[in-house]
Design an enzyme around this catalytic site. Sequence first.
Site, short mmCIF file in Angstrom:
data_model
loop_
_atom_site.label_atom_id
_atom_site.label_comp_id
_atom_site.label_asym_id
_atom_site.label_seq_id
_atom_site.Cartn_x
_atom_site.Cartn_y
_atom_site.Cartn_z
N HIS A 151 0.77 -1.29 -0.12
CA HIS A 151 0.11 0.08 0.11
C HIS A 151 0.73 1.38 -0.04
O HIS A 151 0.75 2.16 -0.81
CB HIS A 151 -0.94 0.08 1.28
CG HIS A 151 -2.08 -1.20 1.22
ND1 HIS A 151 -2.18 -1.87 -0.01
CD2 HIS A 151 -2.48 -1.62 2.29
CE1 HIS A 151 -3.30 -2.68 0.48
NE2 HIS A 151 -3.37 -2.69 1.67
N LYS A 189 5.56 4.96 7.25
CA LYS A 189 5.36 4.49 8.68
C LYS A 189 3.87 3.90 8.68
O LYS A 189 3.10 4.46 8.07
CB LYS A 189 5.53 5.80 9.54
CG LYS A 189 5.30 5.60 10.97
CD LYS A 189 5.76 6.68 11.91
CE LYS A 189 5.00 7.80 11.59
NZ LYS A 189 5.24 9.22 12.42
N ARG A 199 2.22 13.64 3.53
CA ARG A 199 2.55 14.89 4.27
C ARG A 199 4.01 15.19 3.48
O ARG A 199 5.05 14.52 3.53
CB ARG A 199 2.94 14.61 5.70
CG ARG A 199 3.05 15.92 6.46
CD ARG A 199 2.96 15.66 7.85
NE ARG A 199 1.68 15.42 8.25
CZ ARG A 199 0.73 15.84 8.71
NH1 ARG A 199 0.70 17.35 8.70
NH2 ARG A 199 -0.54 15.41 9.12
#
Length: 518
Positions: free
Chosen positions: A277, A360, A373
């Site tokens: 993903h 992460k 981000r």
Amino acid sequence: MATKDCWQCVQRSSIENDSPLSVDNNGPENGSLSIVVLGASGDLAKKKTFPALFNLYKQGFLLANEVCIFGYARTKISDEELRNRLRGYLVKEKDASPEKLETVSKFLHLIKYVSGSYDSENDFRLLDKEISKHESTTNTAEGSSRRLFYLALPPSVYPSVSKMIKTACMNKSDHGGWTRIVVEKPFGKDLESAEQLSTQIGGLFEEPQIYRIDHYLGKELVQNMLVLRFANRFFLPLWNRDNIANVQIVFKEDFGTDGRGGYFDQYGIIRDIIQNHLLQIFCLVAMEKPVSMRPEHIRDEKVKVLESVLPIKDEDVVLGQYEGYRDDPTVPDNSNTPTFASVILRVHNERWEGVPFILKAGKALGSRKADIRIQFKDVPGDIFKCQKQGRNEFVMRLRPSEAMYMKLTVKQPGLEMSTVQSELDLSYRQRYHDVTIPEAYERFILDTIRGDQQHFVRRDELKAFWEIFTPLLHRIDKGEFKSIPYKFGSRGPKQADELLEKAGYVQTHGYIWIPPTL
């Protein structure tokens, strides 16, 4: 206008007008369409596949005079029993108006059930016989029918099922029809097993017949990434190492394995989330502009950027395991399987040299969210002395509350010349409040019918994914790389925050993005 109407218009107009979204269907527009859901009695089929088919039917993409849906599984049940099992997943009791119930009933009558083994040629020949019956009722010429096989099954049975489809259920001749198979992740556990699986399936089907799903590629904001990057002039000169300090791609869940510990322990968070993903999102953020929107051009650029990723260094990895994970009786007492990982990828090319990409993911954390981000570098010559407030950031929130926002420094309203962080915000729920965003599985099934492989994983792409992570995964499996304990409901191991700081991420102080209300 509701999204389902907008989406339907876009898809249909792209086909009619040969826009960049259009794809040659390689088949007759009005021939029979047989959709076979293998593993029809399982959770994936009931919760995702059949509801997606129902939504496509409601929107007019699956026509009653063309399509027949076949459920196939080992469970010995009748057509009506399968329909009754599915009914509750298609319409909620509180929404069950007479009109909706009638639509559900019409859809369910398109479904037939065939019981059989996944390695029995005789059983698959029975399935082929049922498909042929449907094709004959639609007066479809031999070889011109369309057959889609959706494998809602564990990867361990992919080879045997693929062999049976190839042996017993293909189109009998090539007169414009097609046979396509859809397979779900996980595609192996490392490079060797993935290549073995690819070889087994690839020996039976051509690459244009194989559709490997990663459902994150079907999410609305993930699909928006290429449009944002390459259709907006002001992003083009900013999207590089001269302006971007670092990139974070984050996936957080606020619950643990919830009874799936035994299954999860075989894979861990890197195989389950990061290697597929998050790496898919990384490709869309980092890839170069494709020659066109044709699927092969897009996937070529994804492979190029994957091949530019440097080997992962030990100091760029933090692994964690939440306290209580091993309390699950299905998890080994000495398990080292990470439920949290933060990994820095470094890209060796002209655009991204020196920019860390932090991937992460974790379970049992303090919040549930997924976002991208992009943090920009400090403004040189800071005359307002506002750097301590935080940097400019472009954020795409994938869940919950889909949104895109740009964090900016602005003047604080009032008589003083003071600054504060604010945002330019596009929140989907507010801007498109009467729009229903289609589920990823609806997109994938429709794309498979249309022959559009843009949002599916190509074999060389899959290989490149595993080449990046297999060395690290083998060290974890051997116990050479240990998982650090962290508390349930926390941010994860403190070492992950230290890694983030080392990568150059500057935390914003005193600013919290709040989704706007209607």
